[in-house]
Every structure is written in C-alpha cells, then in structure tokens.
Design a protein around this motif. Structure first.
Motif, short mmCIF file in Angstrom:
data_model
loop_
_atom_site.label_atom_id
_atom_site.label_comp_id
_atom_site.label_asym_id
_atom_site.label_seq_id
_atom_site.Cartn_x
_atom_site.Cartn_y
_atom_site.Cartn_z
N THR A 159 -12.39 -6.97 2.60
CA THR A 159 -12.34 -8.17 1.76
C THR A 159 -13.32 -8.07 0.60
N ILE A 164 -12.25 -10.72 -2.22
CA ILE A 164 -12.01 -11.99 -1.53
C ILE A 164 -13.37 -12.62 -1.25
N LEU A 210 -4.50 -16.17 -4.07
CA LEU A 210 -5.57 -15.33 -4.60
C LEU A 210 -5.14 -14.63 -5.88
#
Length: 414
Positions: A159, A164, A210
């Motif tokens: 991530t 993220i 995202l």
C-alpha cells in the motif's frame, strides 16, 4: 513416457492430502521418478503435471503455453449462467493471465513502479515498519510471527508503494485471502468462487475511488503512474486498470507473507544455518534465495496449451491445462546437488520461485528486500530466537505453501 497419475505411482489415492500439505516434496520426488509428465484429474478437472526443472522452465518461457486460462476455470464454478461475469471481467484482465501483445504493454507500465531507485527509496520506510512491528512484541515471552509480522507487513509495504495513504488493512488482507482460497485450490468450490468475486469487486470499488483521487492530485506512487499511463493511452481504463490494481494488492500480500513465515521456520529448524547467519550476516541475500528454492511460496502455476504438441511422448491438445510444479522443479536433483538439503551457502543462481520468462515476478526485488530486512532485524534483535512448537501448522492451499501460525520464543539479549 508417463501416463495417467495412478495410486500405484505414489502409493496414495490422492496427490493432495494432509500429508502432501504438510510436506509435498516426497510426492514430488515420486512423480519425478515415475516419469516426466502425468495426467491428473485432481486439478481443475484434469491437467498435465510437470515436475522437472527443465520442463517447468520450458513451459514458463514457451509461447505455445498460454497464460490465458481463466475462462473455463471461472465458468465451471457458476451456479447460474453469468453468475461470475463480474469476476471474470476483472480476473481475466490481470497481468498474470495475459499473453502478448497485452502482457508486455501493461508490464512495461507496471515495471516503472519497481525500478531500483523506487525500491531504494522504500527501504527506510520498510525498515521503520518492521521495527514498529517487532517493538510491539518485544516484551512478550512468546508471540505468533505470522500474526505479528508476516501477515501485516506485506500489505503495509504494497500500500505504501501504491500510494494508499489510509489503507483498510484488515479488509485488504481478507480480500486477498479470499482470492488466494480460490486460486490456490486444485478444485475450488462454488462458495470459494463467490467469495473471490465478492472480494475482487470490493477491491475494484475501492480502487475506483482511489483512481479518481489520483487523477485529481497525482503523487509519486504506483497508482499515480498507472493513472498517468492511462492518460497517455498506454493502459486502458475500466476493467484493465482496475484489474492491475487489485492483483498488485493481492500478489504483494500473499506470497511475501508465506516467504517470511516458512522462511523463518526453515532457518530456525536448522540451528546451524541460523548460527552461520548470526556469524556472517553478509550471507543473508544468498540465504533468502535458498529459502525460496527450498520451500517456494508458490508451488505451481498454470498454462493452457495454445497449439497441439507432443511432450515426452504425450499428445497435448489445444486447450489442455498444464501445471508446472515449481516446488518440485526447485528440488530437482538434475538441477541441484542434494536438493533436499537446506544450505544458505549454496551457489546455484536463482530458482524458479519467481517464475521464468515473460511472467517472471516483477515484485521479486521488493519481496527479497522485505525478507532481508525482516530476517536481518531478527538476527540483530533476538539471535536466540527459537520455535515454540515443533510441529508446524501449514495452510490448506496447495498452490500457496505457507504457515497458518508460527509461535516463537525470543530472548531479548540473545
């Protein structure tokens, strides 16, 4: 020449049973000695099994063996026509299941996120995460390494790489494990297929949000690079883009955690090798390569025959499924001297743990880096680390070999 896999060949009714899951290598040896190629109904309704290093490498490199293999695999588990269409739409577009020309086009885009300079930039962040995870169990008399480190670390690293910022770690791990349950089974159930679809679609919804954010405010991360590649026309939006995001998250989690868990188990099960690493830390990179060979996290993969051919006297028809048994190839005595011995000083080059040819794992450098950092910190922090239980509990997915738990005892001062 070899024929249908029979109980006589292995002296057991099934290849995959409790004994195989605990230790598949005697079965692989029996297969190799019985012949170079076997037909088994036990895998996906029927598949050719290959165990020898040369054959496994051939299949992984030869374009006559196609990576496009999801159609029948998914459809066979539908309980109604089109029930898994959402799953198939994404699943089939993942890099893992693509051939040329789509595969090299997409891989070129993704490779930019795994350049050496990117890996170097990640190193201090990974070191910090590992330190944090080990600090949490510093004052415990014993702890489960899988739960404390091997499971959470890879998802935090991937991530970070993908940009993220507020990861839903428990969701990500659960989604990945649902996909692994489907991909890793020789005969997945309809329930496993439905759960895999639910999780893959959940991943897709997450990444849709995202990606929209990255289009507005791109950063210096892998998802931003994918968005920029989409704008340049190098990768298609929609299912193609979402599939790469989802499978990166999955692949970054599943195999690395198994390398960490089974790798540490192998080291601690061979105290002389652990002691050698304590004395000579420079051996660590070679030790990680040997861990991958000795007990590969990915035990087999799949290919579809794209044109009729003959292999070791057997007629393989277009559409037949072939399973290159990577775990078996990595113990082939024709390739490795004393292959069942674990030796961190072994000089043999790379194994097939990360594959070979066009589909060689692009995240190999990242996985190796995570393993070296984890094992390096463990050696420094707890040189007296030891196994708490002698009998390990292995997972039940034969394609992905890994431990469910790894209880450890450490001495803070060695």
């Amino acid at each position: 020449m070899s024929a249908v896999l029979t109980p006589a060949a292995l002296k057991r009714p099934l290849l995959v049973d409790a004994a195989f899951l605990a230790n598949p290598y005697p079965a692989y040896q029996a297969l190799r000695e019985a012949g170079p190629i076997h037909w088994s109904e036990e895998f996906f309704g029927g598949a050719w099994l290959l165990t020898r290093h040369a054959d496994v490498e051939l299949v992984l490199r030869d374009p006559r063996f196609s990576a496009q293999r999801t159609g029948a695999w998914v459809k066979d588990h539908e309980d109604a026509p089109g029930a898994l269409s959402g799953f198939q739409q994404l699943f089939a577009r993942a890099l893992l299941f693509l051939d040329a020309p789509d595969h090299p086009r997409i891989r070129k885009v993704l490779n930019a996120g795994f350049r050496p300079d990117v890996m170097q930039g990640l190193t201090p962040h990974i070191e910090q995460v590992v330190t944090e995870l080990l600090d949490r169990v510093q004052n415990l008399e014993s702890f489960d390494f899988i739960e404390a480190v091997a499971r959470p670390l890879p998802v935090r690293v991937i991530t970070l790489l993908m940009g993220i910022e507020h990861p839903q770690q428990e969701d990500f791990m659960a989604w990945s494990e649902d996909l692994a349950s489907f991909i890793g089974e020789p005969q997945p159930s309809r329930e496993q297929a439905r759960r895999a679809q639910t999780s893959l679609l959940a991943m897709s919804r997450y990444f849709e949000s995202l990606l929209a954010l990255k289009r507005k405010t791109p950063g210096d991360d892998l998802v931003s690079r994918l968005v920029q590649a989409e704008a340049r026309g190098e990768i298609q939006g929609g299912a193609e883009l979402l599939a790469q995001c989802a499978m990166l998250l999955f692949a970054g989690h599943e195999t690395t955690r198994h390398l960490l868990g089974s790798g540490l188990h192998s080291l601690l099960s061979h105290p002389s090798q652990w002691q050698r690493l304590r004395e000579e830390p420079a051996l660590l990179p070679g030790a990680v390569r040997e861990l991958l060979r000795f007990d590969s996290p990915v035990q087999y993969t799949g290919r579809r025959v794209s044109t009729d051919l003959v292999l070791h006297g057997q007629q393989l028809r277009r559409g037949d499924l072939v399973l290159p048994l990577i775990g078996a190839a990595n113990r082939d005595p024709e390739r490795y001297t004393q292959p069942d011995e674990f030796d961190i000083t072994r000089s043999h080059g790379n194994s097939l743990a990360f594959g070979s040819g066009p589909h060689t794992c692009m995240g190999a450098a990242l996985t190796l880096m995570e393993a070296k950092i984890v094992f390096g910190q463990l050696l420094q922090r707890w040189p007296g680390l030891s196994l708490l239980n002698a009998t390990p509990i292995w997972g039940n997915k034969p394609a992905y070999r890994g431990l469910m738990t790894l209880p450890l005892r450490h001495k803070a001062n060695g």
